[in-house]
Design an enzyme around this catalytic site. Structure first.
Site, short mmCIF file in Angstrom:
data_model
loop_
_atom_site.label_atom_id
_atom_site.label_comp_id
_atom_site.label_asym_id
_atom_site.label_seq_id
_atom_site.Cartn_x
_atom_site.Cartn_y
_atom_site.Cartn_z
N GLY A 31 0.81 -1.21 0.00
CA GLY A 31 0.00 0.00 0.00
C GLY A 31 0.85 1.26 0.00
N LEU A 33 0.47 3.60 -2.11
CA LEU A 33 0.87 3.42 -3.51
C LEU A 33 1.33 4.71 -4.17
CD1 LEU A 33 -1.95 0.95 -4.64
CD2 LEU A 33 0.30 0.43 -3.68
N GLY A 36 5.44 4.19 -8.95
CA GLY A 36 6.22 2.95 -9.11
C GLY A 36 5.31 1.74 -9.12
N HIS A 37 4.39 1.71 -8.15
CA HIS A 37 3.44 0.59 -8.10
C HIS A 37 2.57 0.57 -9.37
CE1 HIS A 37 4.01 1.41 -3.64
NE2 HIS A 37 4.31 0.13 -3.71
N GLY A 149 9.26 -4.92 -8.39
CA GLY A 149 10.08 -3.79 -8.78
C GLY A 149 11.58 -4.06 -8.62
N LYS A 151 13.53 -1.90 -7.85
CA LYS A 151 13.88 -1.11 -6.66
C LYS A 151 14.30 -2.02 -5.50
CE LYS A 151 13.19 2.11 -3.36
NZ LYS A 151 12.37 1.50 -2.34
N ASP A 152 13.58 -3.15 -5.36
CA ASP A 152 13.91 -4.13 -4.32
C ASP A 152 14.62 -5.31 -4.99
OD1 ASP A 152 12.42 -3.04 -1.81
OD2 ASP A 152 11.05 -2.78 -3.48
N GLN A 155 15.12 -8.53 -3.09
CA GLN A 155 13.82 -9.17 -2.89
C GLN A 155 13.42 -9.97 -4.13
OE1 GLN A 155 10.22 -7.52 -0.71
NE2 GLN A 155 9.79 -6.80 -2.78
#
Ligand code: AMP
Length: 281
Positions: A31, A33, A36-37, A149, A151-152, A155
């Site tokens: 959330g 948001l 990017g999301h 993403g 970005k992570d 992950q």
């Protein structure tokens, strides 16, 4: 757009779609948001029949309870954004829906060195928490495609490993990082920066761009030293800055000029922890 709060209802809908032969895509989020999301939702929509998004702030992945408590929540606005972006399903579970048997004694996963490197080192237990929620969500949603993403970055590698461990028939797509005009990676945590911290924060992507611009084969040590100095000058408290092999994040003390490499950084601006990364070649 349909909103589900109960796992059972979502799962029922998912099975119906499978029976109809629909291709599904999944965008998991916590959330708060931002653009990017929305990029993930856009990428998902372009590839599947049904786009499923989830909003769940996963307590299991916060090693610092204060960070969890301070995590921004803007559910009403999030739902509107997902509606305008053309999502088909929003899944908004409670903690009990995701962890019906509580959060202790959850399954653990063999993530290899990824678990204790970089983010894993500074956030013990974080990637087990990520794996636990992703395992639960992926079993429920059973998507054909999964969108996460860049970005992570770490992950994404962890989730790819989880997919392999669990033998799931899902394809992971990594979507490039969406940035503000000054280069700062969009993040829900940016909302917590003061005006001055927000200005300083641009340094984080600048040091990554510097590394990308200057990296040549050989010793990477001097570049990392310069990067640390620039972060210090912008009042960052740096957890790590690393030049690593993109496939497994092992540090590249010496770069042969060919291997796919990535620079990754995590640093605090005040009490807000920011992360970012850039592919170098
Ligand atoms: P989060 O809500 O922070 O858990 O993020 C949900 C998904 O959005 C993750 O796959 C993130 O990597 C991705 N994401 C977060 N920020 C960005 C960004 N600036 N650009 C692209 N994807 C992002």
């Amino acid at each position: 757009m349909i909103l589900f709060k109960r796992s059972e209802d979502l799962h029922h809908w998912v099975l119906e779609q499978k029976n109809k032969g629909k291709i599904t895509g999944f965008v998991p989020t916590m959330g708060a948001l931002h653009e990017g999301h929305m990029e993930l939702v856009k990428a998902c929509r372009s590839m599947v029949d049904q786009t499923i998004c989830s909003i769940f702030v996963n307590p299991a992945q916060f090693n610092d309870p204060k960070d969890f408590e301070k995590y921004p929540v803007s559910t009403e606005k999030d739902i509107q954004m997902l509606y305008h972006a053309g999502a088909d399903i929003v899944f908004l579970p409670s903690v009990e829906e995701i962890y019906p048997h509580g959060q202790t004694g959850l399954e653990t996963y063999d993530l290899g060195p990824l678990e204790t490197l970089l983010e894993g080192r500074y956030r013990p237990g974080h990637f087990q928490g990520v794996s636990q929620v992703m395992s639960r969500l992926l079993k429920l949603v059973q998507p054909d495609h999964l969108f996460m993403g860049q970005k992570d970055f770490q992950q994404c590698l962890v989730v790819q490993r989880l997919i392999e461990i669990m033998h799931l028939p899902v394809q992971l797509h990594t979507v490039p990082t969406v940035r503000e005009e000054d280069g700062l990676a969009q993040s829900s945590r940016n909302r917590r920066l003061t005006a001055e911290q927000r200005k300083n924060a641009a340094a984080i992507s600048q040091v990554l761009s510097d590394i990308r611009g200057k990296l040549s084969s050989g010793d990477a040590g001097e570049l990392l030293k310069q990067a640390r100095e620039k972060l210090d000058a912008a009042h960052f408290k740096t957890d790590y800055i690393s030049i690593a092999r993109a496939s497994d994040l092992q540090p590249l003390a010496y770069w042969n000029g060919k291997e796919k490499a990535v620079a990754l950084v995590a640093a605090f601006q005040g009490d807000v922890r920011l992360i970012d990364n850039m592919l170098l070649n």
